[in-house]
Design a protein around this motif. Structure first.
Motif, PDB file in Angstrom:
ATOM      1  N   LEU A  56       0.756  -1.086  -0.111  1.00 50.34           N
ATOM      2  CA  LEU A  56       0.203  -0.039  -0.075  1.00 50.34           C
ATOM      3  C   LEU A  56       0.905   1.108  -0.086  1.00 50.34           C
ATOM      4  N   SER A  57       0.960   1.875  -1.159  1.00 49.38           N
ATOM      5  CA  SER A  57       1.684   3.063  -1.411  1.00 49.38           C
ATOM      6  C   SER A  57       0.954   4.454  -0.841  1.00 49.38           C
ATOM      7  N   GLY A  58       1.377   5.595  -0.435  1.00 50.53           N
ATOM      8  CA  GLY A  58       0.850   6.733  -0.006  1.00 50.53           C
ATOM      9  C   GLY A  58      -0.117   6.883   1.039  1.00 50.53           C
ATOM     10  N   ALA A  59      -0.096   5.856   1.879  1.00 44.00           N
ATOM     11  CA  ALA A  59      -1.069   5.886   3.021  1.00 44.00           C
ATOM     12  C   ALA A  59      -0.386   6.612   4.355  1.00 44.00           C
ATOM     13  N   ILE A  60      -1.018   7.383   5.011  1.00 40.26           N
ATOM     14  CA  ILE A  60      -0.772   8.156   5.890  1.00 40.26           C
ATOM     15  C   ILE A  60      -0.870   7.129   7.441  1.00 40.26           C
ATOM     16  N   VAL A  61       0.681   7.124   8.002  1.00 45.60           N
ATOM     17  CA  VAL A  61       0.551   6.150   9.212  1.00 45.60           C
ATOM     18  C   VAL A  61       0.954   7.176  10.394  1.00 45.60           C
ATOM     19  N   GLN A  62      -0.026   7.175  11.613  1.00 45.17           N
ATOM     20  CA  GLN A  62       0.271   7.852  12.652  1.00 45.17           C
ATOM     21  C   GLN A  62       0.546   7.023  13.879  1.00 45.17           C
ATOM     22  N   LEU A  63       1.393   7.490  14.701  1.00 42.08           N
ATOM     23  CA  LEU A  63       1.997   6.929  15.928  1.00 42.08           C
ATOM     24  C   LEU A  63       1.179   7.746  16.919  1.00 42.08           C
ATOM     25  N   SER A  64       0.501   7.075  17.902  1.00 46.12           N
ATOM     26  CA  SER A  64      -0.547   7.776  19.009  1.00 46.12           C
ATOM     27  C   SER A  64      -0.196   6.727  20.089  1.00 46.12           C
ATOM     28  N   CYS A  65      -0.406   7.593  21.171  1.00 45.26           N
ATOM     29  CA  CYS A  65      -0.168   6.865  22.740  1.00 45.26           C
ATOM     30  C   CYS A  65      -1.635   7.137  23.424  1.00 45.26           C
ATOM     31  N   ALA A  66      -2.063   5.883  24.203  1.00 42.37           N
ATOM     32  CA  ALA A  66      -3.176   6.180  24.731  1.00 42.37           C
ATOM     33  C   ALA A  66      -3.104   7.311  26.038  1.00 42.37           C
ATOM     34  N   GLY A  67      -4.066   8.103  26.228  1.00 46.62           N
ATOM     35  CA  GLY A  67      -3.970   8.966  26.918  1.00 46.62           C
ATOM     36  C   GLY A  67      -3.343  10.495  26.333  1.00 46.62           C
ATOM     37  N   SER A  68      -2.915  10.336  25.168  1.00 50.70           N
ATOM     38  CA  SER A  68      -2.359  11.560  24.378  1.00 50.70           C
ATOM     39  C   SER A  68      -3.586  12.172  23.375  1.00 50.70           C
ATOM     40  N   GLN A  69      -3.743  13.263  23.262  1.00 51.69           N
ATOM     41  CA  GLN A  69      -4.760  13.800  22.349  1.00 51.69           C
ATOM     42  C   GLN A  69      -4.261  13.927  21.188  1.00 51.69           C
ATOM     43  N   THR A  70      -2.959  14.033  20.842  1.00 45.39           N
ATOM     44  CA  THR A  70      -2.386  14.169  19.563  1.00 45.39           C
ATOM     45  C   THR A  70      -1.389  13.006  19.192  1.00 45.39           C
ATOM     46  N   ASN A  71      -1.340  12.898  17.767  1.00 45.69           N
ATOM     47  CA  ASN A  71      -0.362  12.032  17.254  1.00 45.69           C
ATOM     48  C   ASN A  71       1.093  12.355  17.671  1.00 45.69           C
ATOM     49  N   LEU A  72       1.961  11.709  17.950  1.00 42.38           N
ATOM     50  CA  LEU A  72       3.406  11.702  18.177  1.00 42.38           C
ATOM     51  C   LEU A  72       4.255  12.250  17.040  1.00 42.38           C
TER      52      LEU A  72
END
Length: 150
Positions: A56-72
């Protein structure tokens, strides 16, 4: 009075900027300066390699943590479906490997197999820690992706 209060605040900020990070990510007794999460995403029902599913090319992958309201941090998959999400030194304070995960929001335009809404998520697993002269880098990889409804 206001000038002395402002000078005091500036002094505190300067001291804080010159001090090293005493709080942050500590793994195996090492102060981690950067985090790198590697993975590969495929155009299949759950995002994992199934038979001859294409990358799968061109997909946005986000790193998130529980309790954090934003993606790191986030990254874009390359033509081979691979991605590397990098977390900067200041953001390692918010990074907790036990509660962080990788997420891809659906739909992804380049894959018609995915459901029209929801997300693909994957846990992360520590692979190794690379020690350099400048900082220690924690390398993680993703576990299997699972499909979920948001």
């Amino acid at each position: 009075m206001k000038t002395s209060h402002t000078a005091f605040l500036i002094s505190i900020l300067l001291l804080a900027s010159f001090s090293s990070l005493t709080h942050g990510l500590l793994l195996n007794g090492l102060q981690i300066g950067a985090v790198r999460v590697n993975g590969v995403l495929f155009c299949s029902l759950d995002g994992n390699l199934r038979g001859n599913s294409p990358p799968l090319s061109g997909a946005i992958v986000q790193l998130s943590c529980a309790g954090s309201q934003t993606n790191l941090s986030q990254a874009l998959t390359n033509p081979a479906g691979a991605f590397v999400v990098l977390v900067r030194i200041l953001d390692t304070i918010l990074f907790d490997p036990s509660s962080c995960f990788v997420r891809v929001n659906l739909p992804v335009a380049t894959c018609s197999v995915f459901p029209p809404d929801g997300a693909l998520t994957a846990s992360i697993n520590l692979v190794n820690i690379v020690q350099t002269a400048i900082l220690d880098i924690a390398n993680f990889t993703t576990g299997p992706f699972v499909s979920s409804v948001l």
